[in-house]
Design an enzyme around this catalytic site. Structure first.
Site, PDB file in Angstrom:
ATOM      1  N   ALA A 241       0.327   3.950  -2.587  1.00 43.76           N
ATOM      2  CA  ALA A 241       0.509   5.006  -3.310  1.00 43.76           C
ATOM      3  C   ALA A 241       1.336   5.877  -2.590  1.00 43.76           C
ATOM      4  O   ALA A 241       1.420   7.376  -3.085  1.00 43.76           O
ATOM      5  CB  ALA A 241      -0.949   5.681  -3.645  1.00 43.76           C
ATOM      6  N   ASP A 242       1.591   5.785  -1.214  1.00 45.86           N
ATOM      7  CA  ASP A 242       2.297   7.038  -0.630  1.00 45.86           C
ATOM      8  C   ASP A 242       3.830   7.301  -1.117  1.00 45.86           C
ATOM      9  O   ASP A 242       4.434   6.393  -1.243  1.00 45.86           O
ATOM     10  CB  ASP A 242       2.269   6.605   1.095  1.00 45.86           C
ATOM     11  CG  ASP A 242       2.872   7.705   1.814  1.00 45.86           C
ATOM     12  OD1 ASP A 242       1.965   8.536   2.334  1.00 45.86           O
ATOM     13  OD2 ASP A 242       3.979   7.831   1.934  1.00 45.86           O
ATOM     14  N   ILE A 243       3.898   8.324  -1.516  1.00 43.09           N
ATOM     15  CA  ILE A 243       5.206   9.007  -2.098  1.00 43.09           C
ATOM     16  C   ILE A 243       6.268   8.830  -1.094  1.00 43.09           C
ATOM     17  O   ILE A 243       7.330   8.374  -1.325  1.00 43.09           O
ATOM     18  CB  ILE A 243       5.308  10.412  -2.582  1.00 43.09           C
ATOM     19  CG1 ILE A 243       4.122  10.644  -3.500  1.00 43.09           C
ATOM     20  CG2 ILE A 243       6.528  10.802  -3.093  1.00 43.09           C
ATOM     21  CD1 ILE A 243       4.238   9.692  -4.770  1.00 43.09           C
TER      22      ILE A 243
END
Length: 287
Positions: A241-243
């Site tokens: 989920a890390d942008i």
């Protein structure tokens, strides 16, 4: 005062460590002197400042470590934080045969360096979640300046017992959202009261830590994965989920859009069992 020279198995690129540490304004980094001063709490809870200075280079890494007291305890912590007992050549050899070989060649010798304590890491992750990086660092800086300790010009995160005694409004005054204030203080209260034992975490498997921490209000998968990676040094984490990771993959693989999580998961299979290093080097590629 004590001093100790330490030689580390190459490659180990300390200047890249300093580059990454200098992103956080709380870290006492001197790039010209090639050193960082690290605040570490001893077993009594007192802040000790340990200076780590590079003497060698990536191919022959050597360091001069110095402090005032607690040499044995402090050296153990410094070796843990800077991961001096992990051999990066194994990691580089693994990635030389993968789709990330170019990134690993460019950033060869960059180690996975940990936050200075598991509590620091957990608080930073809770405060940083869902914020842009610039404001995230501003908020942690306000938090530490307001409630932490300064010794010899170096700031140290507060103790959980200190934060446990705060009112939510104390953090709201620093521009924390109400929920972020609650998560920060409530988690600190759990630690201070002994409901959550951080000293148990190093002895637990990744999956068990995830199950334990995910039950805490305000701690989601991204936060747990970052605590595992930068609090405990676990080598095989990949926060889908890390942008930043999504943007790095988009750039490296020249994609039109940020990749979906199932695409990232499929890509990452060849990077195991060193997914944490894949994450780190992908972040480095866009910093």
């Amino acid at each position: 005062m004590w001093k100790e020279k330490v030689s580390v198995t190459p490659p180990y690129h300390f200047d890249r460590v300093l580059d990454r540490l200098s992103l956080d304004p709380l870290n006492a980094v001197d790039r010209e002197a090639r050193e960082v001063r690290v605040p570490i709490r001893n077993q009594a809870g007192d802040v000790c400042i340990v200076k780590v200075q590079a003497l060698g280079h990536a191919g022959e890494p050597e360091f001069l470590v110095s402090g005032e007291t607690d040499q044995g305890e402090m050296m153990k912590e410094i070796k843990r934080i800077f991961q001096w007992e992990n051999h990066l050549q194994h990691v580089l050899d693994h990635f030389s045969k993968t789709s990330l070989s170019a990134i690993f060649e460019e950033h060869a010798g960059t180690p996975l360096v940990l936050d200075y304590s598991v509590y620091n890491c957990m608080m930073k992750c809770i405060i940083h979640q869902q914020l842009n990086l610039s404001f995230a660092y501003t908020l942690t800086e306000r938090f530490v300046h307001a409630f932490g300790e300064q010794k010899d010009g170096v700031w140290c995160y507060p103790k959980p017992e200190t934060i446990a005694e705060l009112d939510y409004q104390d953090l709201r005054d620093l521009q924390f959202s109400m929920r972020k204030a609650e998560y920060t203080i409530d988690t600190s209260r759990m630690i201070a009261e002994g409901t959550l034992s951080l000293s148990e975490l190093p002895h637990m498997a990744d999956e068990d830590i995830m199950k334990k921490l995910i039950k805490i209000r305000g701690i989601g998968p991204w936060t747990v994965q970052n605590v595992l990676m930068f609090g405990l040094g676990r080598p095989n984490l990949f926060p889908l989920a890390d942008i930043g990771l999504q943007n790095a993959i988009k750039r490296h693989f020249q994609l039109d859009d940020k990749p979906a999580k199932d695409v990232m998961l499929a890509m990452s299979k060849e990077w195991e069992p060193y997914l944490s290093y894949a994450s780190l080097y992908l972040w480095r590629s866009i910093e």
